[in-house]
Design an enzyme around this catalytic site. Sequence first.
Site, PDB file in Angstrom:
ATOM      1  N   ARG A 159       7.403   2.759  10.917  1.00 34.95           N
ATOM      2  CA  ARG A 159       7.654   1.835   9.820  1.00 34.95           C
ATOM      3  C   ARG A 159       6.549   0.790   9.680  1.00 34.95           C
ATOM      4  O   ARG A 159       6.524   0.044   8.696  1.00 34.95           O
ATOM      5  CB  ARG A 159       8.994   1.117  10.031  1.00 34.95           C
ATOM      6  CG  ARG A 159      10.190   2.036  10.150  1.00 34.95           C
ATOM      7  CD  ARG A 159      11.454   1.243  10.406  1.00 34.95           C
ATOM      8  NE  ARG A 159      11.811   0.447   9.253  1.00 34.95           N
ATOM      9  CZ  ARG A 159      12.616   0.854   8.272  1.00 34.95           C
ATOM     10  NH1 ARG A 159      13.137   2.061   8.311  1.00 34.95           N
ATOM     11  NH2 ARG A 159      12.896   0.067   7.261  1.00 34.95           N
ATOM     12  N   TRP A 167       3.857  -3.921   9.328  1.00 34.76           N
ATOM     13  CA  TRP A 167       2.916  -3.372   8.375  1.00 34.76           C
ATOM     14  C   TRP A 167       2.608  -4.493   7.398  1.00 34.76           C
ATOM     15  O   TRP A 167       3.487  -4.976   6.696  1.00 34.76           O
ATOM     16  CB  TRP A 167       3.514  -2.165   7.651  1.00 34.76           C
ATOM     17  CG  TRP A 167       2.551  -1.451   6.747  1.00 34.76           C
ATOM     18  CD1 TRP A 167       1.652  -0.487   7.082  1.00 34.76           C
ATOM     19  CD2 TRP A 167       2.408  -1.652   5.330  1.00 34.76           C
ATOM     20  NE1 TRP A 167       0.958  -0.073   5.979  1.00 34.76           N
ATOM     21  CE2 TRP A 167       1.387  -0.767   4.888  1.00 34.76           C
ATOM     22  CE3 TRP A 167       3.013  -2.491   4.402  1.00 34.76           C
ATOM     23  CZ2 TRP A 167       0.987  -0.704   3.552  1.00 34.76           C
ATOM     24  CZ3 TRP A 167       2.616  -2.432   3.073  1.00 34.76           C
ATOM     25  CH2 TRP A 167       1.616  -1.540   2.659  1.00 34.76           C
ATOM     26  N   HIS A 204     -12.146  20.612 -18.646  1.00 31.90           N
ATOM     27  CA  HIS A 204     -12.012  19.349 -19.371  1.00 31.90           C
ATOM     28  C   HIS A 204     -12.477  18.157 -18.542  1.00 31.90           C
ATOM     29  O   HIS A 204     -12.071  17.031 -18.800  1.00 31.90           O
ATOM     30  CB  HIS A 204     -10.560  19.153 -19.817  1.00 31.90           C
ATOM     31  CG  HIS A 204     -10.104  20.187 -20.804  1.00 31.90           C
ATOM     32  ND1 HIS A 204     -10.475  20.175 -22.125  1.00 31.90           N
ATOM     33  CD2 HIS A 204      -9.331  21.299 -20.636  1.00 31.90           C
ATOM     34  CE1 HIS A 204      -9.942  21.218 -22.744  1.00 31.90           C
ATOM     35  NE2 HIS A 204      -9.243  21.912 -21.858  1.00 31.90           N
ATOM     36  N   ASN A 224      11.772  -8.010   7.777  1.00 35.47           N
ATOM     37  CA  ASN A 224      11.283  -6.837   7.048  1.00 35.47           C
ATOM     38  C   ASN A 224      11.579  -7.073   5.573  1.00 35.47           C
ATOM     39  O   ASN A 224      12.704  -7.426   5.214  1.00 35.47           O
ATOM     40  CB  ASN A 224      11.993  -5.571   7.531  1.00 35.47           C
ATOM     41  CG  ASN A 224      11.635  -4.354   6.699  1.00 35.47           C
ATOM     42  OD1 ASN A 224      10.567  -4.298   6.103  1.00 35.47           O
ATOM     43  ND2 ASN A 224      12.524  -3.376   6.667  1.00 35.47           N
ATOM     44  N   GLY A 225      10.565  -6.881   4.702  1.00 37.50           N
ATOM     45  CA  GLY A 225      10.766  -7.078   3.277  1.00 37.50           C
ATOM     46  C   GLY A 225       9.763  -8.054   2.712  1.00 37.50           C
ATOM     47  O   GLY A 225       8.737  -8.374   3.329  1.00 37.50           O
ATOM     48  N   CYS A 253       8.486  -2.788   7.833  1.00 39.38           N
ATOM     49  CA  CYS A 253       8.384  -3.222   9.217  1.00 39.38           C
ATOM     50  C   CYS A 253       9.624  -2.749   9.963  1.00 39.38           C
ATOM     51  O   CYS A 253      10.610  -2.335   9.362  1.00 39.38           O
ATOM     52  CB  CYS A 253       8.280  -4.742   9.306  1.00 39.38           C
ATOM     53  SG  CYS A 253       6.955  -5.451   8.302  1.00 39.38           S
ATOM     54  N   LYS A 262       5.978   4.619   6.847  1.00 37.82           N
ATOM     55  CA  LYS A 262       6.876   5.696   6.454  1.00 37.82           C
ATOM     56  C   LYS A 262       7.874   5.271   5.375  1.00 37.82           C
ATOM     57  O   LYS A 262       7.976   5.881   4.330  1.00 37.82           O
ATOM     58  CB  LYS A 262       7.635   6.191   7.686  1.00 37.82           C
ATOM     59  CG  LYS A 262       8.616   7.318   7.417  1.00 37.82           C
ATOM     60  CD  LYS A 262       7.896   8.586   7.057  1.00 37.82           C
ATOM     61  CE  LYS A 262       8.838   9.754   6.902  1.00 37.82           C
ATOM     62  NZ  LYS A 262       8.125  10.960   6.455  1.00 37.82           N
ATOM     63  N   LYS A 297      -1.331  15.306   0.969  1.00 38.35           N
ATOM     64  CA  LYS A 297      -1.265  15.479   2.416  1.00 38.35           C
ATOM     65  C   LYS A 297      -2.654  15.366   3.040  1.00 38.35           C
ATOM     66  O   LYS A 297      -2.832  14.737   4.082  1.00 38.35           O
ATOM     67  CB  LYS A 297      -0.645  16.837   2.766  1.00 38.35           C
ATOM     68  CG  LYS A 297       0.838  16.893   2.563  1.00 38.35           C
ATOM     69  CD  LYS A 297       1.579  16.020   3.557  1.00 38.35           C
ATOM     70  CE  LYS A 297       2.929  15.582   3.025  1.00 38.35           C
ATOM     71  NZ  LYS A 297       2.881  14.539   1.999  1.00 38.35           N
ATOM     72  N   GLU A 330      -3.889  11.751   2.935  1.00 46.07           N
ATOM     73  CA  GLU A 330      -3.069  10.861   3.757  1.00 46.07           C
ATOM     74  C   GLU A 330      -3.503  10.840   5.211  1.00 46.07           C
ATOM     75  O   GLU A 330      -3.604   9.784   5.832  1.00 46.07           O
ATOM     76  CB  GLU A 330      -1.586  11.298   3.706  1.00 46.07           C
ATOM     77  CG  GLU A 330      -0.797  10.761   2.549  1.00 46.07           C
ATOM     78  CD  GLU A 330       0.656  11.189   2.632  1.00 46.07           C
ATOM     79  OE1 GLU A 330       1.537  10.327   2.522  1.00 46.07           O
ATOM     80  OE2 GLU A 330       0.915  12.392   2.819  1.00 46.07           O
ATOM     81  N   GLU A 342       0.812  17.853  -4.150  1.00 45.30           N
ATOM     82  CA  GLU A 342       1.324  17.545  -2.816  1.00 45.30           C
ATOM     83  C   GLU A 342       0.307  17.919  -1.739  1.00 45.30           C
ATOM     84  O   GLU A 342       0.121  17.188  -0.761  1.00 45.30           O
ATOM     85  CB  GLU A 342       2.648  18.279  -2.592  1.00 45.30           C
ATOM     86  CG  GLU A 342       3.260  18.103  -1.211  1.00 45.30           C
ATOM     87  CD  GLU A 342       3.653  16.676  -0.876  1.00 45.30           C
ATOM     88  OE1 GLU A 342       3.924  16.419   0.315  1.00 45.30           O
ATOM     89  OE2 GLU A 342       3.667  15.818  -1.785  1.00 45.30           O
TER      90      GLU A 342
END
Length: 615
Positions: free
Chosen positions: A27, A73, A511, A100-101, A2, A610, A492, A495, A488
Site C-alpha cells: 500500500r 506512499w 495514422h 491514510n488518505g 498508506c 496497490k 504491465k 509498470e 493492458e
Amino acid sequence: MCGIVGAIAKNDVVPFLLEGLSRLEYRGYDSAGIVVANEGLHRLRTTGRVSELSKLVNTGGTTGFTGIAHTRWATHGAPSERNAHPHFSGDHRKIAVVHNGIIENHEVLRQRLQQDGFRFLSDTDTEVIAHLVSFHLRETDDLLDAVCSSLAELKGAYAIAVMEESRPDRIIVARNGAPLLLGIGEDGFYAASDASALVQVTQQVIYLEEGDVAELSDQGYRIRNCLDSVKGCEVTRTVTTSTLTRDAVELGPYSHFMQKEIFEQPVALANTLEMVLNAQSISPQLFGSDAQTIFSQTKRLLILACGTSYHAGLVAKYWLETIAKLPCDVEIASEYRYRDPIADPTTLVIGVSQSGETADTLAALNYAKALGHRYSLAICNVPESALIRQTDLRFLTRAGPEIGVASTKAFTTQLAVLLLLTAVLAKMRNKLSSQEEQKMIAALRHLPVAIQRALQSEPEIKQWSGDFSQKHHALFLGRGVHYPIALEGALKLKEISYIHAEAYAAGELKHGPLALVDSGMPIVAIAPNDELLEKLKSNLQEVRARGGQLYVFADADSQIEASDGVHIIRLAEYGGVLSPIMHTIPLQLLAYHVALQKGTDVDKPRNLAKSVTVE
C-alpha cells in the site's frame, strides 16, 4: 495510499506491528514509522522500506504493549524522515497520529492552527490532524471526544489511529472513505488497513463503517459513529471470521508475489466461476437476489473503473454489445466524476475495482447515483469493501489476496465475471439460445485448463525477455476485443520494467505511430485466429517494411510464420470468446521476465502503490 496497523495487547506488540507493516507494504513503501508506549511515547521513523525500520527497532531494542505503525506512499511532502508518520503534537498531553488518505481542507486548518500557536514540522496534511486533536484536548479530558470533535472539521477521505502519552492503555481509530478494520484476538485488540496484517494474530475481525470511531483498550473496544454529530452514539458492528490464511499472503516457493499471482490464475478463475462450473444454466441470481428485476429493466450499461479495471471494462464493452446487444459506455472514473454526463434511469452502473476502496471509482459511483442512475453493480475482490456495500448488486471475484502492485489475477477474474454478466443479460434478452448457453458454460468450465496451458509459454517468453530488457520503448498492437488487452500488456510492461510502452489499435498505425517504427522498436502483436486476423497481418507487414521487430502472440492454427524480424509464440489453443483472457497471460509473463532482466522491484515498482485510496 498508506498502511496503518495498531495494537494493544498483553505482550510486546512491536513484532506484530513490524510484520503487519511488511504485509501492508504493497500500500506504500517510501517511508515507515512506529510509535510505542513505554514510559512515554517512543517513535522511530525512516525513509525506504519496512526492513529499514526493522533495523532501527532492533538496534534500539524498542518494546511496548501499545503501539501504532505506518507505511507511507507520499502525497503531501516528499519522502523524508520528517514527513514520515507517526506525527506528534502537544507537550503536556503529547499525542501521536498515523493517517491514510487526504485531508482536502488541510491548508485552511493549518493557517488557523498556526495562529493558535501550533508549530508545524512537516509538509504533510496529516500533521493538521495531530494538532487539531491537541487543540480539542484543551476542551476535554477524553481523547475519544477530542478525536470526534476533530473529525467534524476534516474534509476528505481518511483512516487514522491516535495514541496519547498520558493514557498508554488505549488507541483511538477512525475511518471515513478509507479502509480500516479491527481484530479481536485472545491476547489483545488490533487495527489495520487490511486483513492481511491481522492473520498473524486473529481471524475475528470487524469492518468499520463510514464515520465509525473506535476506542481500543486492554479491556476491550467500543465504537461510536460520528458521521452525523460531533459526539456520535455508540453502535454495534458484526464480528466476522476472515477466510484469509497466512499461506495466502506468503510467497511460498515463488520469487515474487507477481509470479505467484500469475500462476494462481487457474485456481482463482475456478474459484470465481465455481457456481457456474457445477450448474446446468446461467442465472441472474449469481449477481444478487434483485438481479432478475434490475436486469429486466436495464437498457444500457455504464462501467466505471480505473487502470487495469478500466481495461477489463473496455473488453466487456465488446462482449456486451456483440453478444447481449446492449449499448455500453466505459468511463475512466476520475474523468467521469468531473464532467456533466446525461443520466438515464434505465442504465445499470457497474463499478469495477480489485480493492473496492478505489477513491475515484467510489466517487464516480456516488456521482452517477446523484445524477439519477437508479441501479448499480459491484465487481470486486474484497467482500467487506466500500464498493460492495454501496451497490444494489454484487459479484465477488474470489481471486484471493493480490499483493503485487501490478494486477494479474484480479484482472482475469474480472474479465471472467464480465463475460458471465454478458451471458446472463444476453439470455434474458433472448440473444443467447439454449445451445449457445451450453457452449458458453462449457467454455467457462474449460477456462482454468486453457489458462494453465497458456502458462506453458513461459520458457519461450524468457528467451524474448533478454532482447526486450535492452529496449527503451515498445509498441503493443491489437484489433477488436484484443485492443484493450494490448493496452493492458503495455501497462504491465511500463509498470514494472519502466520501459516506455504504448498500445494502439493496429489499424491506427498509419495514422501516426508508424513514424516511431525502426529496427530498435520492438512491436508486440496479439494475433488470435479470429475474423480480424487478415487485417492484422496487413498491419504487421507495414511494420516489417519499416524494419520493425515483431513479437507475435498467435494461436496454434494462426497462419503467421516466423521469419527474420518476426518472432512468434503460439498458444496451445484458440480461446474463442475467451481469447482475450488467454492472451493476457503471455503479456503478464513478458512484463515479469523483462523486469527480472532489468533488476527492478517487481512487486513494488517505484512511485506506485496497490490500493489507490486517494484521488
